[in-house]
Design a protein around this motif. Structure first.
Motif, PDB file in Angstrom:
ATOM      1  N   MET A   1       0.850  -1.168   0.000  1.00 40.80           N
ATOM      2  CA  MET A   1       0.000   0.000   0.000  1.00 40.80           C
ATOM      3  C   MET A   1       0.895   1.230   0.000  1.00 40.80           C
ATOM      4  O   MET A   1       1.867   1.308   0.725  1.00 40.80           O
ATOM      5  N   LEU A   2       0.537   2.181  -0.827  1.00 33.96           N
ATOM      6  CA  LEU A   2       1.271   3.434  -0.950  1.00 33.96           C
ATOM      7  C   LEU A   2       0.362   4.549  -0.457  1.00 33.96           C
ATOM      8  O   LEU A   2      -0.783   4.651  -0.886  1.00 33.96           O
ATOM      9  N   MET A   3       0.843   5.362   0.468  1.00 34.63           N
ATOM     10  CA  MET A   3       0.063   6.508   0.932  1.00 34.63           C
ATOM     11  C   MET A   3       0.577   7.738   0.205  1.00 34.63           C
ATOM     12  O   MET A   3       1.786   7.995   0.181  1.00 34.63           O
ATOM     13  N   CYS A   4      -0.349   8.492  -0.399  1.00 31.83           N
ATOM     14  CA  CYS A   4       0.033   9.674  -1.161  1.00 31.83           C
ATOM     15  C   CYS A   4      -0.712  10.897  -0.659  1.00 31.83           C
ATOM     16  O   CYS A   4      -1.926  10.864  -0.498  1.00 31.83           O
ATOM     17  N   ARG A   5       0.027  11.968  -0.445  1.00 35.09           N
ATOM     18  CA  ARG A   5      -0.585  13.260  -0.124  1.00 35.09           C
ATOM     19  C   ARG A   5      -0.590  14.057  -1.418  1.00 35.09           C
ATOM     20  O   ARG A   5       0.438  14.554  -1.866  1.00 35.09           O
ATOM     21  N   LYS A  31      -9.189  14.210   3.493  1.00 39.75           N
ATOM     22  CA  LYS A  31      -9.223  14.704   2.110  1.00 39.75           C
ATOM     23  C   LYS A  31      -7.825  15.156   1.709  1.00 39.75           C
ATOM     24  O   LYS A  31      -7.132  15.809   2.467  1.00 39.75           O
ATOM     25  N   GLY A  32      -7.452  14.771   0.505  1.00 37.83           N
ATOM     26  CA  GLY A  32      -6.133  15.128  -0.002  1.00 37.83           C
ATOM     27  C   GLY A  32      -5.111  14.016   0.167  1.00 37.83           C
ATOM     28  O   GLY A  32      -4.018  14.097  -0.379  1.00 37.83           O
ATOM     29  N   TYR A  33      -5.466  12.979   0.920  1.00 35.34           N
ATOM     30  CA  TYR A  33      -4.597  11.823   1.127  1.00 35.34           C
ATOM     31  C   TYR A  33      -5.305  10.584   0.591  1.00 35.34           C
ATOM     32  O   TYR A  33      -6.502  10.404   0.815  1.00 35.34           O
ATOM     33  N   VAL A  34      -4.567   9.727  -0.103  1.00 34.53           N
ATOM     34  CA  VAL A  34      -5.142   8.478  -0.611  1.00 34.53           C
ATOM     35  C   VAL A  34      -4.188   7.320  -0.372  1.00 34.53           C
ATOM     36  O   VAL A  34      -2.973   7.509  -0.208  1.00 34.53           O
ATOM     37  N   TYR A  35      -4.768   6.141  -0.343  1.00 33.32           N
ATOM     38  CA  TYR A  35      -4.001   4.901  -0.355  1.00 33.32           C
ATOM     39  C   TYR A  35      -4.102   4.311  -1.753  1.00 33.32           C
ATOM     40  O   TYR A  35      -5.189   4.265  -2.332  1.00 33.32           O
ATOM     41  N   VAL A  36      -2.991   3.858  -2.284  1.00 35.17           N
ATOM     42  CA  VAL A  36      -2.962   3.202  -3.588  1.00 35.17           C
ATOM     43  C   VAL A  36      -2.506   1.767  -3.351  1.00 35.17           C
ATOM     44  O   VAL A  36      -1.438   1.541  -2.773  1.00 35.17           O
ATOM     45  N   SER A  37      -3.325   0.804  -3.771  1.00 34.86           N
ATOM     46  CA  SER A  37      -2.953  -0.599  -3.593  1.00 34.86           C
ATOM     47  C   SER A  37      -1.815  -0.949  -4.546  1.00 34.86           C
ATOM     48  O   SER A  37      -1.546  -0.229  -5.518  1.00 34.86           O
ATOM     49  N   GLU A  38      -1.152  -2.066  -4.290  1.00 33.26           N
ATOM     50  CA  GLU A  38       0.010  -2.465  -5.093  1.00 33.26           C
ATOM     51  C   GLU A  38      -0.307  -2.568  -6.576  1.00 33.26           C
ATOM     52  O   GLU A  38       0.543  -2.265  -7.413  1.00 33.26           O
ATOM     53  N   ASP A  39      -1.514  -2.983  -6.909  1.00 32.24           N
ATOM     54  CA  ASP A  39      -1.885  -3.084  -8.320  1.00 32.24           C
ATOM     55  C   ASP A  39      -1.910  -1.724  -9.000  1.00 32.24           C
ATOM     56  O   ASP A  39      -1.821  -1.639 -10.224  1.00 32.24           O
ATOM     57  N   GLY A  40      -2.025  -0.669  -8.249  1.00 30.27           N
ATOM     58  CA  GLY A  40      -2.079   0.675  -8.806  1.00 30.27           C
ATOM     59  C   GLY A  40      -0.723   1.265  -9.129  1.00 30.27           C
ATOM     60  O   GLY A  40      -0.641   2.319  -9.757  1.00 30.27           O
ATOM     61  N   LYS A  45       5.915   3.351 -14.749  1.00 34.35           N
ATOM     62  CA  LYS A  45       5.131   4.500 -15.215  1.00 34.35           C
ATOM     63  C   LYS A  45       4.053   4.869 -14.198  1.00 34.35           C
ATOM     64  O   LYS A  45       3.858   6.048 -13.888  1.00 34.35           O
ATOM     65  N   ASP A  46       3.354   3.874 -13.665  1.00 38.34           N
ATOM     66  CA  ASP A  46       2.307   4.134 -12.670  1.00 38.34           C
ATOM     67  C   ASP A  46       2.891   4.711 -11.385  1.00 38.34           C
ATOM     68  O   ASP A  46       2.347   5.655 -10.819  1.00 38.34           O
ATOM     69  N   LEU A  47       3.999   4.153 -10.930  1.00 37.83           N
ATOM     70  CA  LEU A  47       4.637   4.655  -9.716  1.00 37.83           C
ATOM     71  C   LEU A  47       5.089   6.100  -9.910  1.00 37.83           C
ATOM     72  O   LEU A  47       4.863   6.952  -9.040  1.00 37.83           O
ATOM     73  N   LYS A  48       5.685   6.391 -11.049  1.00 40.15           N
ATOM     74  CA  LYS A  48       6.124   7.761 -11.330  1.00 40.15           C
ATOM     75  C   LYS A  48       4.945   8.727 -11.330  1.00 40.15           C
ATOM     76  O   LYS A  48       5.066   9.865 -10.875  1.00 40.15           O
TER      77      LYS A  48
END
Length: 66
Positions: A1-5, A31-40, A45-48
């Protein structure tokens, strides 16, 4: 899981992805923070893309109170 602000401007669009869910802290949606699952972010390219969204928001981020 990746947490992104990513900020509120990119938030709603990010939540449209199947791999993204809102970050919750003590049961409250942040709001403004999301979790991205590994498939995301399986591909480079997706990670970048996610890292760039975070970096684009970074100059506008405010530090939390001490």
């Amino acid at each position: 899981m990746l947490m992104c602000r990513i900020g509120t401007d990119a938030y709603d669009e990010a939540l449209e992805s199947n791999y993204v869910s809102p970050m919750q802290f003590t049961g409250k949606e942040m709001k403004g923070y999301v979790y991205v699952s590994e498939d995301g972010f399986k591909t480079q390219k997706d990670l970048k893309r996610w890292l760039q969204l975070c970096l684009d928001f970074n100059p506008f981020a405010k530090a939390s109170k001490k």
